[in-house]
Write a protein that holds these residues in place. Structure first.
Motif, PDB file in Angstrom:
ATOM      1  N   ALA A  93       0.833  -1.210   0.000  1.00  0.00           N
ATOM      2  CA  ALA A  93       0.000   0.000   0.000  1.00  0.00           C
ATOM      3  C   ALA A  93       0.864   1.254   0.000  1.00  0.00           C
ATOM      4  O   ALA A  93       0.590   2.210  -0.744  1.00  0.00           O
ATOM      5  N   GLY A  94       1.909   1.268   0.801  1.00  0.00           N
ATOM      6  CA  GLY A  94       2.778   2.442   0.879  1.00  0.00           C
ATOM      7  C   GLY A  94       3.530   2.702  -0.403  1.00  0.00           C
ATOM      8  O   GLY A  94       3.592   3.839  -0.890  1.00  0.00           O
ATOM      9  N   ALA A  95       4.133   1.659  -0.980  1.00  0.00           N
ATOM     10  CA  ALA A  95       4.899   1.827  -2.219  1.00  0.00           C
ATOM     11  C   ALA A  95       3.989   2.232  -3.378  1.00  0.00           C
ATOM     12  O   ALA A  95       4.333   3.115  -4.176  1.00  0.00           O
ATOM     13  N   THR A  96       2.828   1.611  -3.457  1.00  0.00           N
ATOM     14  CA  THR A  96       1.887   1.953  -4.526  1.00  0.00           C
ATOM     15  C   THR A  96       1.360   3.373  -4.359  1.00  0.00           C
ATOM     16  O   THR A  96       1.269   4.126  -5.336  1.00  0.00           O
ATOM     17  N   SER A  97       1.040   3.741  -3.131  1.00  0.00           N
ATOM     18  CA  SER A  97       0.460   5.067  -2.920  1.00  0.00           C
ATOM     19  C   SER A  97       1.471   6.190  -3.147  1.00  0.00           C
ATOM     20  O   SER A  97       1.111   7.222  -3.707  1.00  0.00           O
ATOM     21  N   ILE A  98       2.729   6.001  -2.740  1.00  0.00           N
ATOM     22  CA  ILE A  98       3.711   7.069  -2.989  1.00  0.00           C
ATOM     23  C   ILE A  98       4.020   7.157  -4.481  1.00  0.00           C
ATOM     24  O   ILE A  98       4.222   8.243  -5.019  1.00  0.00           O
ATOM     25  N   THR A  99       4.014   6.019  -5.172  1.00  0.00           N
ATOM     26  CA  THR A  99       4.220   6.031  -6.623  1.00  0.00           C
ATOM     27  C   THR A  99       3.078   6.775  -7.307  1.00  0.00           C
ATOM     28  O   THR A  99       3.305   7.572  -8.221  1.00  0.00           O
ATOM     29  N   THR A 100       1.858   6.535  -6.852  1.00  0.00           N
ATOM     30  CA  THR A 100       0.699   7.233  -7.412  1.00  0.00           C
ATOM     31  C   THR A 100       0.752   8.726  -7.099  1.00  0.00           C
ATOM     32  O   THR A 100       0.467   9.556  -7.971  1.00  0.00           O
ATOM     33  N   ALA A 101       1.130   9.067  -5.882  1.00  0.00           N
ATOM     34  CA  ALA A 101       1.207  10.487  -5.506  1.00  0.00           C
ATOM     35  C   ALA A 101       2.271  11.226  -6.305  1.00  0.00           C
ATOM     36  O   ALA A 101       2.139  12.410  -6.574  1.00  0.00           O
ATOM     37  N   LEU A 102       3.329  10.516  -6.686  1.00  0.00           N
ATOM     38  CA  LEU A 102       4.410  11.141  -7.447  1.00  0.00           C
ATOM     39  C   LEU A 102       4.217  10.970  -8.954  1.00  0.00           C
ATOM     40  O   LEU A 102       5.139  11.213  -9.722  1.00  0.00           O
TER      41      LEU A 102
END
Length: 167
Positions: A93-102
């Motif tokens: 969840a963290g890796a996917t969400s930071i990738t999406t945010a960036l």
């Protein structure tokens, strides 16, 4: 060597790598969180909140993984599987969400050219990038994916161990 010997030798190595990468991730996310709190120069609330979530996830991983070093009280296969499954969900969840945010990936040309300017100043001006800390955000994203991959490997090894022990 049989499979049990490999598992006994490999488990401390994998958990040490997970802890090592989590310490790096903790350092980066704590630094970014402090900068975002002090200067309010995050691009979006998603960037700020997801950095904070990765701070929590890395702290969780360091504390709980330390309990699973050999010789500790938590040594059962079911306990490993439960912890690793929950940790895997956090890291995914963290890796996917930071990738999406960036927006997938940062501008690599900007990251490379701004590296030397970051040595003298802690953030870029708003005319250079929409992201205040592109190098650190790139590292945050990269280490999140590396740690997620390590946790995935540890989870698969624990599942295989559990299946073989059940037979």
């Amino acid at each position: 060597m049989d499979f049990d010997t490999h598992m006994r030798m490999g488990q401390p190595i994998v958990f040490s790598l997970i802890i090592f990468c989590s310490i790096i991730e903790l350092s980066i996310s704590a630094w970014l969180t402090s900068r975002f709190a002090a200067y309010h120069n995050y691009f979006s609330l998603a960037e700020r909140d997801r950095t904070r979530f990765l701070l929590f996830t890395s702290a969780w991983t360091i504390v709980i993984s330390s309990l699973y070093i050999p010789g500790s009280v938590l040594g059962g296969v079911a306990s490993h599987i439960f912890f690793l499954l929950l940790t895997w969900a956090f890291w995914t969840a963290g890796a996917t969400s930071i990738t999406t945010a960036l927006v997938g990936e940062l501008d690599r040309k900007l990251v490379a050219s701004s590296y030397y300017s970051l040595l003298t100043s802690y953030h870029l001006s708003s005319t250079q990038s929409i992201f205040a800390y592109p190098v650190q955000l790139n590292a945050l994203q990269g280490f999140a994916w590396v740690t997620e991959a390590l946790v995935t490997f540890a989870l698969l090894a624990a599942l295989i161990r559990g299946i073989l022990a059940y037979r």
